[in-house]
Design an enzyme around this catalytic site. Structure first.
Site, short mmCIF file in Angstrom:
data_model
loop_
_atom_site.label_atom_id
_atom_site.label_comp_id
_atom_site.label_asym_id
_atom_site.label_seq_id
_atom_site.Cartn_x
_atom_site.Cartn_y
_atom_site.Cartn_z
N GLU A 244 0.67 7.87 1.80
CA GLU A 244 2.09 7.63 2.04
C GLU A 244 2.28 6.12 2.02
O GLU A 244 1.91 5.42 2.96
CB GLU A 244 2.59 8.19 3.36
CG GLU A 244 4.11 8.09 3.46
CD GLU A 244 4.65 8.15 4.87
OE1 GLU A 244 4.94 7.07 5.43
OE2 GLU A 244 4.76 9.27 5.40
N CYS A 278 8.66 3.47 7.84
CA CYS A 278 8.53 3.86 6.43
C CYS A 278 9.83 4.44 5.89
O CYS A 278 10.16 4.25 4.72
CB CYS A 278 7.41 4.89 6.28
SG CYS A 278 5.78 4.30 6.78
#
Length: 479
Positions: A244, A278
């Site tokens: 990720e 994020c």
């Protein structure tokens, strides 16, 4: 000051042969933690030791592994105050949200403690005298490389899923939060067999050395450049990469929504954790019908935020993780203003100690600006006014990233179009954060690959083996 130690082969030690580094509090520049830099020999020794213990942990009953993880989750819950305090000291997060992050980590560990023993293969339809099945096995040694912005919650997701499926883990936390990773590893290690969990500390070079070792999986959450380097290393070693990476998440504000409510959502998305998430809102496309009231409300919310040390419960916005990162954020804002963006609030580096940066709102942005193309990872809300939902959807889709997106709209047809057409792993309609537990998205393009959360992460960390059991031949012809 926290004195960090490494854990290799079930033994805690310093291994300072390659040097040490000190992390300072981003609120006042005082030293917080000192940690060793793992030498290349230590990295190799750690992986070798993990490989040696892997068969016994893989052979442990799934229910027993789940029970141990439950005990570890209880221990993390008991250490919430310690883990929140060290997290705030190392990366500046306000103490209340730091506690909430650790609470989320506990929930994740418990989720995997329950899901692990239920993770199974399936039977296949074959010949009536034979048995055909797909058996699920652990992959072996998993390298877990985690970020500084949410160090406990992210780590617990990857560690929990890897451990409960029978993998051994070599864990390398960010060099910006080594004491947070060290304290978490200490808590977990007390409830695991010796050697099942390894802790290495150091900078990006240590992470690169670990990714280059003969491990079976490299699970990484962090920046896109680091993710690309890990993917390249995995091509050479045949390890599986679960990544990720970074994002530049868009928010679309449709013409039919309340601009005050939309501004509340935008402020939450852009300024939470000082924009260091994020899935922070990194670029906003607002319909011109509501653009001015939306901008006004967003500026008011930004100016009302209290900036200060994360130790102060009244703080809304803590510092950025360090001054180096602040320079990155400030440079993007300056470049946007030079390219024609209008600074509505913030945008000035404050004097004094620490790495503070105010919540900043930019109007009249354009697609070509770095602040609209790259990951800023700071408390910055760049706004581009559009003439239609179609235009917003088109502009939002123009990105090298594909992590997540938020769409605020009262139109069900627009909501349907958005989730179908936006090329991202997660689409959130009318809520910048939230969602059911167990959701597992697949980031796209520069934002990574593979499932990073939810039950599907168990699939990423295991391998399926097809088994055919036929009856023996000869005159007997049966078992």
């Amino acid at each position: 000051m926290y004195e960090v130690r490494q854990l290799i082969g079930g033994t805690w030690g310093a291994d300072g042969d390659a040097g040490q580094f000190v992390v300072v509090d981003p609120a006042d520049d005082s030293p917080v933690s000192r940690a060793p830099i793992a030498s290349e020999a230590a990295v190799a020794a750690a992986v070798k030791a993990a490989r040696a213990i892997a068969p016994s942990w893989a052979g442990t009953a799934a229910a027993e592994r789940g029970a141990l993880l439950h005990r570890a989750a209880n221990a993390v819950e008991a250490a919430i105050d310690q883990l929140a305090t060290v997290q705030t000291a190392e990366m500046g997060r306000p103490i209340g949200t730091a506690r909430a992050s650790v609470e989320a980590a506990v929930g994740t560990l418990r989720q995997y403690a329950e899901l692990g023993p239920l993770h199974r293969g399936r039977a296949l339809a074959g010949a009536p005298e034979a048995i055909d099945l797909m058996a699920v096995q652990p992959r072996g040694v998993v390298a877990v490389i985690t970020p500084w912005n949410d160090p406990v919650a992210v780590s617990c997701g990857l560690l929990g899923a890897a451990l409960v499926t029978g993998n051994v883990v070599v864990y390398k936390p960010s060099e910006r939060t080594p004491a947070t990773g060290w304290l978490l590893a200490r808590v977990l290690d007390e409830h695991l067999p010796p050697g099942v969990l390894t802790l290495l500390t150091g900078d990006g070079r240590v992470g690169a050395q670990l990714a280059a070792q003969e491990v079976d999986v490299v699970a990484h959450v962090g920046s896109t450049p680091t993710g690309r380097a890990i993917a390249a290393a995995c091509v050479r070693t045949y390890a599986k990469a679960v990544l990720e990476n970074g994002g530049s998440d868009p928010m679309i504000v449709d013409a039919d929504v309340d601009p005050e409510w939309a501004a509340e959502q935008a402020a939450l998305g852009a300024f939470a954790n000082s924009g260091q998430l994020c899935v922070s809102v990194e670029r906003i496309y607002v319909h011109r019908a509501v653009a001015e009231p939306f901008l006004g409300a967003l500026v008011r919310r930004a100016e009302a935020m209290r900036m200060g040390s994360g130790r102060d419960p009244a703080t809304d916005l803590g510092p950025l993780v360090d001054r180096r990162h602040r320079q990155h954020v400030a440079a993007q804002v300056r470049a946007a203003v030079e390219d024609g963006a209008r600074l509505r609030c913030g945008g000035t580096v404050p004097e004094g100690p620490g790495a503070f940066y105010p919540p900043t709102v930019l109007a009249d942005c354009s697609d070509g600006m770095t602040v609209m193309r790259e990951e800023t990872f700071g408390p910055v809300a760049p706004v581009l006014t559009v003439a239609s939902f179609d235009e917003a959807l088109s502009r939002a889709a123009r990105s090298t990233y594909g992590l997540a997106a938020t769409v605020l709209t009262g139109s069900m047809s627009n909501a349907q179009r958005a989730w179908r057409e936006l090329p991202v792993g997660t689409v959130k309609i009318n809520a910048v954060f939230g969602g059911a537990p167990g959701g597992a998205a697949q980031p796209r393009r520069g934002s990574g690959q593979g499932f990073g959360y939810g039950p599907e992460l168990l699939d990423e960390l295991t391998v399926a083996k097809v088994v055919h059991l036929g009856a023996p031949g000869g005159p007997v012809g049966h078992w």
